[in-house]
Design a protein around this motif. Structure first.
Motif, PDB file in Angstrom:
ATOM      1  N   LYS A 201       0.864  -1.170   0.000  1.00  0.00           N
ATOM      2  CA  LYS A 201       0.000   0.000   0.000  1.00  0.00           C
ATOM      3  C   LYS A 201       0.898   1.216   0.000  1.00  0.00           C
ATOM      4  O   LYS A 201       1.894   1.257   0.717  1.00  0.00           O
ATOM      5  N   LEU A 202       0.568   2.188  -0.847  1.00  0.00           N
ATOM      6  CA  LEU A 202       1.353   3.413  -0.871  1.00  0.00           C
ATOM      7  C   LEU A 202       0.612   4.492  -0.100  1.00  0.00           C
ATOM      8  O   LEU A 202      -0.566   4.731  -0.341  1.00  0.00           O
ATOM      9  N   TYR A 203       1.327   5.082   0.816  1.00  0.00           N
ATOM     10  CA  TYR A 203       0.717   6.125   1.626  1.00  0.00           C
ATOM     11  C   TYR A 203       1.443   7.438   1.425  1.00  0.00           C
ATOM     12  O   TYR A 203       2.637   7.460   1.116  1.00  0.00           O
ATOM     13  N   LEU A 204       0.703   8.512   1.659  1.00  0.00           N
ATOM     14  CA  LEU A 204       1.349   9.822   1.725  1.00  0.00           C
ATOM     15  C   LEU A 204       1.791  10.017   3.163  1.00  0.00           C
ATOM     16  O   LEU A 204       1.040   9.750   4.087  1.00  0.00           O
ATOM     17  N   VAL A 205       3.010  10.452   3.333  1.00  0.00           N
ATOM     18  CA  VAL A 205       3.485  10.683   4.692  1.00  0.00           C
ATOM     19  C   VAL A 205       3.955  12.128   4.812  1.00  0.00           C
ATOM     20  O   VAL A 205       4.314  12.754   3.825  1.00  0.00           O
ATOM     21  N   ASP A 206       3.962  12.601   6.041  1.00  0.00           N
ATOM     22  CA  ASP A 206       4.439  13.960   6.253  1.00  0.00           C
ATOM     23  C   ASP A 206       5.917  13.942   6.600  1.00  0.00           C
ATOM     24  O   ASP A 206       6.561  12.899   6.581  1.00  0.00           O
TER      25      ASP A 206
END
Lengths: 603, 473
Positions: A201-206
């Motif tokens: 799963k690809l997530y956006l991270v800060d």
């Protein structure tokens, strides 16, 4: 001051000059250089791997052999931790305080990344911790699947899984550091089926690497595909019963369904509980198992190289018949043994022995004569040629070569080539007498119990076999590898098999294994007793039943237990009856076997 | 009444429009910079965009008040303002708490202002006042000294507060001297050496040496139309350099290349010097002297830095120049800033769509690095528009300054332009790695009450002065 009015133009030009430089620079980084876009993506995306559940393993009688059990690891996000009562925390979780504090300090170095501080919190504490979790913000439990073996049996078949090593990571890009992989046994052979396929799963991270949402609404995500469940041909009753009977004895039992080559049980004794090679104690337990003087990790069923003893007479009889050096009417004299000049090979008969009786009574002298005839066959110029011909027949039974079963540790066994004797005695300068002990399954022969049972199954089938295998079915595929459906035929007339089977029937009715006769089971067997230099003889027995349309072939090998008839034959009868009737008619055999413990001296 | 209508009619509405546009765009980008999906509220006074809204309201109020005050007031109170701010700056040194390494903030309750920001307009006013005095003469050393004291007193005090960025801004007031008639070349030389000093930490001495030589050559060639002579000089130098390099390779001595350059230069300039002496080319000699001085300056900066300063002092300078810093490192800031701007592409990712902005990859993004938000979400079109908007402002300010009837208003106008331009150049320059990170805000865009108010005051005093340009003081 007005004489300097032109300086207005200098100032405005300087300003415009700077602006132009900025615009050129911005154009180059924003419009021309694509690398910033890529960096921004890798900056703000994180790939989270989803692990599929590993496939379960069942037996042919639908018993669950291998399942997944969740274990709980203690995790922490140090950033979220507030001051807490450390000693109380350690007390309720029953942690090793030094180890916990060490891991916690390590985790604090990257305070916003979840870190594991303690592996496998015991089940009994889980509920208590969950009740009190509010007192310890930042800590939580994470589940991880471990293998569990409800039957605590068949360790040698199943093998175990462990963390993948560097070599494997280099060889196969699928594996990453920390992944689990089947290391031996079925777990290794069917690794690709059992493991399934990892998802991601690809997530956006800060900037602090915290997940903020899914990347491109998940369009690049891949779901994990669970591993396939598989069914083994093992019969759980047979397997566990056999293991019980073999307790305190060394040796092996392997049973096969002759019509398919499916392995019904495969026992190597001494064994160990497969649950030992699971979880955090795997390393220490492994070392202990490996260092045990009984060689616990050694799978005797496929790795041991035992002399076949008298059971091998069956093969020699068949070759003799096929080669026309004997017939079922051939008689040979036994004078308490086989005597040539000063050479004497002992036996216990007297007089002229006929073909069927040679099997029933296991006459050594008879087979010395048979083997002598095979090697002196007029059809061949030299002893080398006739020996090679004989060896080829033997190997057609699957002896002395790798069968190609689904246990990778399988060894090929041993049957010397003609050149072996040439080397010792000179090219064709050797006589049958030199290798006469091979006629009765002694000498330079070494076969695994699996090879012996395969030979028995080939006899039961009257001349062919299927490669013995453990796989019975694979979920969704509903098939097994095609190599296990391929028939291997032996170049011996099936009529000859009928003849020796008559002898094997007599073995049970009035021969060497009469003591292990069970009414109505129609068992055909052959005892064996293998001499060995290390102590008492090995007790050997091979059998199949019933005589027509055989359902089971079995080989029993008990180290240093004496005559084949004493232990191996009753044991085989017990298992055959258990399999065919699901009952035992002679319980005293069971008692006798359970109470027998053979003392193996440590060298 | 007639008089009052007069100044309202004379207000430069274009400048006011640009101002309003800038604070509006600034607010939008601050909103984007603090925006997270969890807190979508448009007006939340606990967050920065909400607070900025308050600052903006207050700024508009301040602008009104400034416009209402008599023009004369600014002229007569110029020194008073200046004195008050000097005293405040002095006091702040002792009472301010350390915030981000500087003691530059005055705290009143939870309210925090930065006097160094406000002292700018006071200094610009005081300079304009002094230089517009009837008998002021820049060539008089006493008068020059007075201007210098007014200009550099705040610099000294702000440096003592450890806020180099804000202190550097005052150098932009040199533009006032320049417009007044101060010889341009001295200013240029000053700027050049400051530039050289900063650049010597960013670029290798060798590259700078070549740059200096090239610059001097081009200047002398253009000024004296002596292209042939300069080409010969460069040729001689290159030849000597190549010859000595070959020689050194032959004897295999390890020597830093730029020492070789310096040696070649000395050697070739002796030859060249003799040749031009015989031809009496004075200016070329001067250029050689300039190159020589620059080289000596470069090497001595390096020598002093490496061999005389302690590690503590070195770090301090490196931090001030933005070469070394804090836990994550200034380089990290600039890198992230470039990534954010660069990833915006031609048209940007769209309002609130910037991942680097939303997920806080650029530190200080709503304050000093607000330009990144523009770059990421609005792309090259956005950044260029902002730059053009500033150019429009500077053009307007200079046009206004030039139409003033009094030297006071005109000089103040130049001061305003200088200060805003310096902020513009350094701030945007640092976000795209063209200037050292000195931490000064982008006027009207960056988050923060102090900076918004100080620029509003600075600008609107000038707009007020301009509106009454007809009334001769």
């Amino acid at each position: 001051m007005n004489e300097y009015a032109n300086r207005y133009y200098v100032v405005i030009s300087a300003i415009v000059f700077v602006a132009i430089i900025f615009i050129i620079r911005l154009f180059s980084i924003q419009a021309l250089d694509p690398s910033y876009k890529a960096t921004a993506e890798s900056n703000s995306t994180r790939v989270v791997i989803e692990f599929p559940t590993r496939g379960l393993i069942f037996t042919r009688d639908s018993a669950l052999m291998v399942e997944n059990k969740s274990s709980f690891d203690l995790m922490v996000i140090p950033e979220n931790v507030t001051a807490f009562d450390t000693s109380y925390f350690i007390e309720i979780l029953q942690l090793d305080s030094i180890q916990f504090i060490k891991e916690f300090i390590k985790a604090k170095k990257r305070s916003y990344i979840p870190a594991m501080v303690y592996k496998e919190i015991p089940d009994s504490i889980i509920t208590k911790f969950q009740e009190l979790q509010w007192m310890f913000p930042g800590f939580y439990l994470q589940t991880r699947a471990l293998r569990h073996y409800p039957l605590s049996s068949a360790a040698h078949i199943l093998g175990y899984i462990g963390e993948v090593d560097k070599n494997m990571i280099e060889k196969d890009a699928y594996y990453k550091q920390g992944d689990y992989i089947g290391i031996t046994g079925i777990e290794k052979t069917y690794e690709v089926l059992l493991r399934g396929k990892k998802g991601r799963k690809l997530y956006l991270v800060d900037a602090k690497n915290r997940i903020r949402g899914s990347y491109k609404d998940g369009e690049m995500d891949e779901t994990a595909i669970s591993g396939k469940n598989i069914v083994l041909s093992i019969d759980s009753r047979l397997q566990t019963f056999g293991e019980q009977l073999m307790a305190n004895k060394r040796g092996s039992i392997v049973a096969i369904e002759p019509s398919t080559g499916e392995i019904l049980c495969l026992i190597s004794s001494p064994a160990y509980d497969p649950n030992l090679l699971v979880g955090k104690n795997i390393a220490s337990n492994y070392t202990q198992l490996r260092n045990d003087e009984a060689n616990l990790l050694f799978n005797r069923a496929v790795m041991a190289q035992y002399p076949p003893g008298s059971t091998f007479k069956l093969v020699n009889a068949l070759i003799g018949l096929q080669e026309n050096v004997i017939t079922t009417h051939s008689h040979f004299t036994c004078a308490g043994g086989y005597n040539v000049g000063s050479f004497h090979l002992g036996c216990h008969h007297n007089g002229s022995i006929e073909f069927y009786y040679s099997i029933q009574g296991s006459c050594n002298a008879y087979y010395c004569h048979v083997f002598d005839r095979i090697l002196r066959n007029k059809e061949f110029q030299t002893i080398g040629e006739s020996y090679t011909e004989w060896r080829n027949y033997v190997m057609q039974f699957g002896l002395g070569k790798r069968l190609g079963t689904d246990l990778a540790q399988e060894l090929r066994g041993y049957i010397p080539e003609a050149s072996h004797f040439d080397k010792y005695y000179g090219k064709d300068k050797w006589t049958p007498l030199r290798l006469i002990s091979m006629s009765i399954g002694q000498g330079e022969l070494g076969f695994s119990p699996l090879q012996m049972v395969n030979m028995t199954a080939a006899i039961a089938n009257r001349g062919y076999y299927y490669t013995p295998h453990l796989i019975k079915n694979i979920e969704d595929l509903d098939t097994i590898p095609s190599k296990f459906k391929q028939k291997h035929t032996i170049d011996i007339d099936s009529a000859y098999f009928e003849e020796i089977i008559k002898g094997m029937e007599m073995v049970m009715k009035a021969g060497t294994a009469a003591n292990a006769y069970v009414q109505g089971l129609d068992i055909c067997g052959k005892t064996g007793t293998a001499e060995n230099p290390h102590g008492k003889d090995h007790s050997i027995f091979v059998a199949f039943a019933p005589k027509d349309n055989p359902k089971i072939a079995i080989s029993v090998y008990i180290e240093n237990a004496g005559f084949g008839s004493t232990f191996a034959a009753p044991l085989a009868s017990l298992l055959i009856e258990k399999y065919l009737r699901d009952s035992i008619s002679v319980p005293q055999w069971e008692t006798m076997l359970l109470n027998t413990s053979i003392n193996y001296k440590t060298k | 009444m007639a008089k009052s209508r007069n100044w309202i009619a004379n207000l430069d509405w274009i400048t006011i429009l640009i101002y309003v546009l800038m604070i509006f765009l600034g607010w939008i980008n601050i909103y984007a910079a603090v925006y997270t999906e969890d807190q979508p509220g448009l007006i939340d006074f606990s967050l920065r965009h909400g607070k900025q809204l308050i600052w903006i309201m207050a700024a508009i109020l301040i602008a009104f008040i400034i416009l209402l005050i008599e023009t004369k007031f600014y002229y007569y109170f110029a020194y008073v303002f200046y004195s008050i701010f000097i005293i405040i700056l002095f006091v702040v040194i002792f009472i301010a708490r350390d915030i981000n390494g500087a003691n530059a903030w005055l705290e009143i309750g939870s309210f925090r202002i930065q006097p160094g920001e406000f002292a700018k307009f006071a200094t610009a006013l005081a300079m304009a006042r002094l230089m517009s005095t009837y008998n002021f003469d820049i060539s008089d050393r006493k008068d020059l000294l007075k201007v210098m004291v007014i200009m550099f007193l705040p610099v000294v005090l702000i440096i003592m507060q450890n806020d180099l960025g804000s202190a550097l801004v005052y150098f932009s007031l040199l533009i006032v001297l320049y417009r007044y008639g101060f010889p341009g070349w001295i200013l240029l030389l000053g700027i050049f050496f400051v530039g050289l000093f900063v650049a010597s930490f960013k670029i290798s001495t060798l590259t700078l040496t070549f740059f200096v030589i090239f610059l001097a050559s081009v200047l002398s060639a253009i000024n004296f139309r002596r292209v042939t002579e300069v080409s010969i000089a460069l040729g001689v130098f290159t030849l000597v350099l190549i010859l000595s390099w070959v020689m050194i390779k032959l004897v295999d001595i390890k020597i830093e290349l730029y020492y070789l350059v310096a040696l070649s230069f000395v050697f070739s300039s002796i030859i060249y010097g003799y040749w031009i002496y015989s031809k009496k080319l004075g200016f070329v000699l001067l250029m050689l002297g300039f190159v020589f001085m620059s080289l000596i300056f470069l090497f001595s900066v390096e020598y002093i830095f490496n061999n005389i300063m302690g590690e503590h002092q070195q770090n301090r300078i490196l931090v001030l120049l933005g070469e070394k810093d804090d836990p994550k490192g200034i380089e990290y800031n600039v890198n992230q800033s470039k990534i954010a701007i660069g990833s915006g592409g031609l048209t940007g990712k769209g309002f609130l769509q910037g991942t680097q902005t939303k997920y806080k990859f650029v530190p200080e993004q709503s304050t000093d690095f607000i330009f990144c938000t523009v770059g990421e979400e609005w792309g090259f079109l956005g950044t260029t528009s902002v730059i053009l908007l500033f150019i429009a402002l500077f053009w307007r300010l200079l046009v206004m300054a030039e139409r003033q009837k009094t030297p006071f208003s005109m000089l103040y106008g130049y001061g305003v332009t200088g200060i805003i331009f310096f902020h513009f150049a350094i701030n945007i320059g640092m976000t795209i790695d063209l200037a050292p990170v000195v931490g000064i805000p982008l006027p009207f865009f960056s988050y923060g009450g102090s900076s918004l108010w100080s620029f509003t005051i600075l600008l609107f005093i000038f707009i007020k002065l301009d509106s009454s340009r007809q009334n001769i003081l």
